[in-house]
Scaffold this active site. Structure first.
Site, PDB file in Angstrom:
ATOM      1  N   ARG A  77      -1.043  -5.277  -0.680  1.00  0.00           N
ATOM      2  CA  ARG A  77      -1.351  -4.057  -1.082  1.00  0.00           C
ATOM      3  C   ARG A  77      -2.480  -4.249  -1.833  1.00  0.00           C
ATOM      4  NH1 ARG A  77       0.343   1.616  -2.814  1.00  0.00           N
ATOM      5  NH2 ARG A  77       0.299   0.328  -5.090  1.00  0.00           N
ATOM      6  N   LYS A 179      -6.329   0.469  -3.537  1.00  0.00           N
ATOM      7  CA  LYS A 179      -6.169   1.088  -4.747  1.00  0.00           C
ATOM      8  C   LYS A 179      -7.356   0.241  -6.021  1.00  0.00           C
ATOM      9  CE  LYS A 179      -1.691   2.091  -7.650  1.00  0.00           C
ATOM     10  NZ  LYS A 179      -1.724   3.123  -6.861  1.00  0.00           N
ATOM     11  N   GLU A 215      -3.291  13.827  -0.390  1.00  0.00           N
ATOM     12  CA  GLU A 215      -3.052  13.306  -1.418  1.00  0.00           C
ATOM     13  C   GLU A 215      -2.551  14.171  -2.689  1.00  0.00           C
ATOM     14  OE1 GLU A 215      -1.911   9.844  -2.655  1.00  0.00           O
ATOM     15  OE2 GLU A 215      -3.464   9.019  -1.362  1.00  0.00           O
TER      16      GLU A 215
HETATM   17  C1  PLP Z   1      -0.623   4.304  -6.209  1.00  0.00           C
HETATM   18  C2  PLP Z   1      -1.164   5.404  -5.970  1.00  0.00           C
HETATM   19  C3  PLP Z   1       0.252   6.568  -5.008  1.00  0.00           C
HETATM   20  C4  PLP Z   1       1.874   5.768  -4.994  1.00  0.00           C
HETATM   21  O1  PLP Z   1       2.235   4.209  -4.877  1.00  0.00           O
HETATM   22  P1  PLP Z   1       3.296   3.611  -5.161  1.00  0.00           P
HETATM   23  O2  PLP Z   1       3.612   2.183  -3.659  1.00  0.00           O
HETATM   24  O3  PLP Z   1       4.437   4.426  -4.143  1.00  0.00           O
HETATM   25  O4  PLP Z   1       3.249   3.318  -6.608  1.00  0.00           O
HETATM   26  C5  PLP Z   1      -0.369   7.737  -4.014  1.00  0.00           C
HETATM   27  N1  PLP Z   1      -1.518   7.711  -4.194  1.00  0.00           N
HETATM   28  C6  PLP Z   1      -1.957   6.823  -5.066  1.00  0.00           C
HETATM   29  C7  PLP Z   1      -4.169   7.447  -5.040  1.00  0.00           C
HETATM   30  C8  PLP Z   1      -1.913   5.862  -5.440  1.00  0.00           C
HETATM   31  O5  PLP Z   1      -3.376   5.227  -6.456  1.00  0.00           O
END
Ligand code: PLP
Length: 334
Positions: A77, A179, A215
């Site tokens: 990712r 991210k 979200e």
């Molecule tokens: C990091 C994040 C998540 C959770 O992802 P994981 O891989 O389960 O930690 C979900 N939504 C957003 C907006 C994030 O930044």
């Protein structure tokens, strides 16, 4: 350390890993005790948000070993985020090795087994160097630091309440699925509005129609229908959570549940039995109530986590802390 009351806050640990990309390649990387970065005022990370990050945890098992949960997924990712912002990728070997070096150098900060706490690792990549134009940097820093953490939302497995936001978090073809910092700076204000009204955070809807859930703050959303189907939103502007991916597997393979990744409309909230937020930091946080335009939707009575949510939480955390055999490839020894 007061392992039982860590919460989710910064602690300066002993060492962090830093690697520099220059002239087309990453250097070997070093561990350093200095928690400050010295970078050019022209760094693209500062002006144009050319940066991305990850979040993953290391867990102390009953035997005292330390293990990582699906770090290969975080590595993939991170590279998707790097691609989207025109930053250099980091090999999976380098990423996982950096995480292991940081864990080893900060072993005294890995919470003991049974404390329900873990060591949170925060890898990130930033564009640095002397620059002023709106274009990709010529130099980059990859860093991994760590902090011991407990629960992200107050209450752990007790439900918390959320309010639907009028603001959007990400556009359909924007950067919602990676991210990158820009997705979060714009969430501080809606988050404050929600907190001022007594909610844990806000829920974002799809940017085009404002009718579907996307979200829960910085976590993914899931719900359990009256027919015991695990449902979770499908959209190109949500962040693909590794926790959610793992819960889908657990729901299907451990609990024999049907899973649907699909649109979840605000209108159908009153039909749902349980709801929750999931992510590395949030783990599974049950949702007690969601407020939207003055209407309140309550799940499982609002005061206690539902049966399925409790089962999902138990299986996931048992795997993470080494108390249950993990599906193939999920656990990496630190
Ligand atoms: C990091 C994040 C998540 C959770 O992802 P994981 O891989 O389960 O930690 C979900 N939504 C957003 C907006 C994030 O930044």
């Amino acid at each position: 350390m007061d392992w039982a009351n860590l919460g989710f806050k910064y602690t300066k640990t002993d060492f962090r890993y830093i690697s520099v990309w220059k002239d087309g390649e990453w250097d070997e990387g070093i561990l350093t005790e200095d928690n400050r970065l010295s970078i050019s005022e022209g760094s693209t990370a500062i002006h144009y948000g050319q940066q991305c990050f990850e979040g993953l945890k290391a867990y102390r098992t009953k035997s005292g070993d330390i293990q990582l949960f699906r770090p290969d997924e975080n590595s993939k990712r991170l590279n998707d985020s790097c691609d989207r912002l025109l930053m250099p990728q980091i090999s999976s070997d380098k990423f996982i090795d950096a995480c292991k070096q940081v864990i080893k150098a900060n072993e005294r900060f890995v919470p003991p087994y049974g404390s329900n706490a873990s060591l949170y690792l925060r890898p990130f990549v930033i564009g640095v160097g002397d620059n002023i134009g709106v274009k990709a940097a010529q130099e980059y820093i990859f860093c991994v630091f760590c902090v011991p953490v407990g629960a992200y939302f107050k209450g752990d497995i007790s439900p918390v309440n959320f309010i639907v936001s009028d603001y959007d978090r990400a556009a359909s073809k924007g950067t919602g699925s990676v991210k990158v910092g820009g997705n979060y700076a714009c969430s501080f204000y809606p988050n404050k509005l929600a907190k001022d009204r007594g909610f844990a955070d806000c829920i974002y809807l799809d940017p085009q129609t404002h009718s579907k859930i996307e979200e829960v703050g910085a976590a993914n959303f899931y719900a359990i229908t009256k027919e015991n189907v695990f449902i979770t939103p499908k959209s190109e502007s949500i962040l693909p959570s590794i926790t959610k991916k793992s819960l889908i597997y657990i729901a299907q393979n451990h609990l024999n549940m049907k899973v649907e990744e699909r649109d979840i409309f605000i209108d159908e909230l009153s039909e749902l039995k349980e709801a929750g937020a999931c992510g590395t930091a949030a783990v599974i946080t049950p949702i007690g109530m969601i407020e939207d335009e003055g209407k309140q939707y309550t799940f499982n009575g609002g005061e206690e986590a539902g049966e399925i949510t409790k089962k999902l939480y138990k299986i996931l955390t048992e795997i993470q802390f080494g108390d249950r055999e993990a599906p193939e490839g999920w656990i990496f020894k630190a």
